[in-house]
Motif scaffolding. Structure first.
Motif, PDB file in Angstrom:
ATOM      1  N   ILE A   1       0.852  -1.204   0.000  1.00 23.08           N
ATOM      2  CA  ILE A   1       0.000   0.000   0.000  1.00 23.08           C
ATOM      3  C   ILE A   1       0.878   1.240   0.000  1.00 23.08           C
ATOM      4  CG2 ILE A   1      -1.614   1.355   1.390  1.00 23.08           C
ATOM      5  CD1 ILE A   1      -2.919  -1.326   2.211  1.00 23.08           C
ATOM      6  N   LEU A   2       1.928   1.231   0.796  1.00 16.11           N
ATOM      7  CA  LEU A   2       2.825   2.389   0.857  1.00 16.11           C
ATOM      8  C   LEU A   2       3.562   2.630  -0.457  1.00 16.11           C
ATOM      9  CD1 LEU A   2       4.354   2.023   4.424  1.00 16.11           C
ATOM     10  CD2 LEU A   2       2.508   3.532   3.669  1.00 16.11           C
ATOM     11  N   LYS A   3       3.727   1.584  -1.278  1.00 17.32           N
ATOM     12  CA  LYS A   3       4.419   1.718  -2.557  1.00 17.32           C
ATOM     13  C   LYS A   3       3.513   2.260  -3.669  1.00 17.32           C
ATOM     14  CE  LYS A   3       7.603  -2.110  -1.691  1.00 17.32           C
ATOM     15  NZ  LYS A   3       7.923  -3.491  -2.092  1.00 17.32           N
ATOM     16  N   LEU A   4       2.207   2.282  -3.428  1.00 13.51           N
ATOM     17  CA  LEU A   4       1.280   2.793  -4.438  1.00 13.51           C
ATOM     18  C   LEU A   4       1.512   4.273  -4.692  1.00 13.51           C
ATOM     19  CD1 LEU A   4      -2.087   1.159  -3.273  1.00 13.51           C
ATOM     20  CD2 LEU A   4      -0.769   0.548  -5.302  1.00 13.51           C
ATOM     21  N   LYS A   5       1.117   4.737  -5.875  1.00  9.42           N
ATOM     22  CA  LYS A   5       1.146   6.167  -6.160  1.00  9.42           C
ATOM     23  C   LYS A   5       0.257   6.863  -5.135  1.00  9.42           C
ATOM     24  CE  LYS A   5       1.712   5.732 -11.149  1.00  9.42           C
ATOM     25  NZ  LYS A   5       1.098   5.991 -12.454  1.00  9.42           N
ATOM     26  N   PRO A   6       0.600   8.087  -4.751  1.00  5.34           N
ATOM     27  CA  PRO A   6      -0.183   8.779  -3.718  1.00  5.34           C
ATOM     28  C   PRO A   6      -1.685   8.854  -4.001  1.00  5.34           C
ATOM     29  CG  PRO A   6       1.833   9.977  -4.140  1.00  5.34           C
ATOM     30  CD  PRO A   6       1.766   8.859  -5.160  1.00  5.34           C
ATOM     31  N   LYS A   7      -2.067   9.063  -5.253  1.00  3.99           N
ATOM     32  CA  LYS A   7      -3.494   9.171  -5.561  1.00  3.99           C
ATOM     33  C   LYS A   7      -4.222   7.847  -5.343  1.00  3.99           C
ATOM     34  CE  LYS A   7      -3.019   8.534 -10.561  1.00  3.99           C
ATOM     35  NZ  LYS A   7      -3.219   9.177 -11.861  1.00  3.99           N
ATOM     36  N   TYR A   8      -3.528   6.728  -5.505  1.00  2.00           N
ATOM     37  CA  TYR A   8      -4.125   5.420  -5.252  1.00  2.00           C
ATOM     38  C   TYR A   8      -4.062   5.066  -3.767  1.00  2.00           C
ATOM     39  CZ  TYR A   8      -3.881   4.836 -10.325  1.00  2.00           C
ATOM     40  OH  TYR A   8      -4.021   5.003 -11.671  1.00  2.00           O
TER      41      TYR A   8
ATOM     42  N   GLN B   1     -16.910  11.550  -8.044  1.00  4.14           N
ATOM     43  CA  GLN B   1     -17.080  10.190  -7.549  1.00  4.14           C
ATOM     44  C   GLN B   1     -16.533   9.164  -8.541  1.00  4.14           C
ATOM     45  OE1 GLN B   1     -20.920   9.046  -6.002  1.00  4.14           O
ATOM     46  NE2 GLN B   1     -21.252  11.081  -5.116  1.00  4.14           N
ATOM     47  N   SER B   2     -16.730   9.422  -9.814  1.00  2.00           N
ATOM     48  CA  SER B   2     -16.241   8.479 -10.823  1.00  2.00           C
ATOM     49  C   SER B   2     -14.718   8.372 -10.783  1.00  2.00           C
ATOM     50  CB  SER B   2     -16.708   8.895 -12.216  1.00  2.00           C
ATOM     51  OG  SER B   2     -16.232  10.193 -12.527  1.00  2.00           O
ATOM     52  N   THR B   3     -14.040   9.473 -10.531  1.00  4.80           N
ATOM     53  CA  THR B   3     -12.582   9.459 -10.419  1.00  4.80           C
ATOM     54  C   THR B   3     -12.143   8.627  -9.224  1.00  4.80           C
ATOM     55  OG1 THR B   3     -12.449  11.641 -11.433  1.00  4.80           O
ATOM     56  CG2 THR B   3     -10.529  10.915 -10.172  1.00  4.80           C
ATOM     57  N   VAL B   4     -12.845   8.794  -8.105  1.00  5.31           N
ATOM     58  CA  VAL B   4     -12.525   8.022  -6.906  1.00  5.31           C
ATOM     59  C   VAL B   4     -12.747   6.538  -7.168  1.00  5.31           C
ATOM     60  CG1 VAL B   4     -13.190   7.569  -4.506  1.00  5.31           C
ATOM     61  CG2 VAL B   4     -12.980   9.919  -5.310  1.00  5.31           C
ATOM     62  N   SER B   5     -13.849   6.192  -7.818  1.00  4.88           N
ATOM     63  CA  SER B   5     -14.138   4.789  -8.130  1.00  4.88           C
ATOM     64  C   SER B   5     -13.063   4.185  -9.021  1.00  4.88           C
ATOM     65  CB  SER B   5     -15.496   4.659  -8.820  1.00  4.88           C
ATOM     66  OG  SER B   5     -16.523   5.036  -7.959  1.00  4.88           O
ATOM     67  N   ILE B   6     -12.643   4.931 -10.021  1.00  5.77           N
ATOM     68  CA  ILE B   6     -11.600   4.445 -10.930  1.00  5.77           C
ATOM     69  C   ILE B   6     -10.286   4.267 -10.187  1.00  5.77           C
ATOM     70  CG2 ILE B   6     -10.156   5.105 -12.913  1.00  5.77           C
ATOM     71  CD1 ILE B   6     -12.744   6.378 -14.091  1.00  5.77           C
ATOM     72  N   ARG B   7      -9.919   5.252  -9.364  1.00  4.84           N
ATOM     73  CA  ARG B   7      -8.672   5.142  -8.602  1.00  4.84           C
ATOM     74  C   ARG B   7      -8.717   3.950  -7.645  1.00  4.84           C
ATOM     75  NH1 ARG B   7      -7.381  11.430  -6.938  1.00  4.84           N
ATOM     76  NH2 ARG B   7      -6.896  12.135  -9.042  1.00  4.84           N
TER      77      ARG B   7
END
Length: 165
Positions: free
Chosen positions: A107-114, A139-145
């Motif tokens: 989780i810590l290695k994920l890109k910050p937005k993810y 909301q759609s952006t959050v769902s995609i991320r």
């Protein structure tokens, strides 16, 4: 309008632990996270307003916490100073071990937005619409991320017991 003492005590009791967990996961440093939570409470205190729902209040408080954490990560001091090199005799905080430790590291290695959507959704138990409000994104952006973050974690953790991600 400033927050009253009673309201501030209620906020610290109600959200302090969740804010600290979020900041610890976001910053990966307990002491820095404690400082960030204090700064976040100061900002909440100064910008306090009454909210129609508890969900709106929580979204506001978590948004302030995330923004303070982002500020800490962007600060010039954080980029220049490496306390581990300066104080090697101080033990690092213990991290989860085993499969949970592996998940934590990924989780810590994920890109910050993810990473932030995973932390808000799974560790703070926030819904997509609440996360969208906190991050000020659709909301759609959050769902995609969230979907992309789960897919990335699933790829990295192939063979583990994380099929329910």
């Amino acid at each position: 309008m400033l927050c009253t003492t009673d309201e501030m005590e209620r906020l610290v009791d109600g959200y302090g632990t969740a804010m600290l967990r979020l900041a610890c996961m976001y910053l990966n440093d307990k002491q820095l996270a404690e400082d960030a939570v204090q700064d976040a409470f100061l900002k909440v205190y100064r910008a306090w307003r009454h909210f129609e729902t508890p969900e709106a209040e929580k979204a506001f408080i978590m948004r302030v916490t995330v923004n303070v954490c982002k500020d800490y990560l962007r600060s010039a001091w954080k980029r220049r100073v490496n306390l581990v090199d300066q104080y090697p005799e101080i033990a690092a905080p213990s991290e989860p071990s085993g499969e949970q430790g592996r998940l934590y590291q990924e989780i810590l290695k994920l890109k910050p937005k993810y990473r932030e959507v995973i932390l808000l959704h799974y560790y703070q138990q926030l819904k997509v619409n609440e996360i969208a409000r906190i991050l000020e994104t659709p909301q759609s952006t959050v769902s995609i991320r969230l979907r992309r973050a789960k897919d990335e974690l699933r790829k990295r953790l192939e063979g583990g017991s994380y099929e329910d991600l």
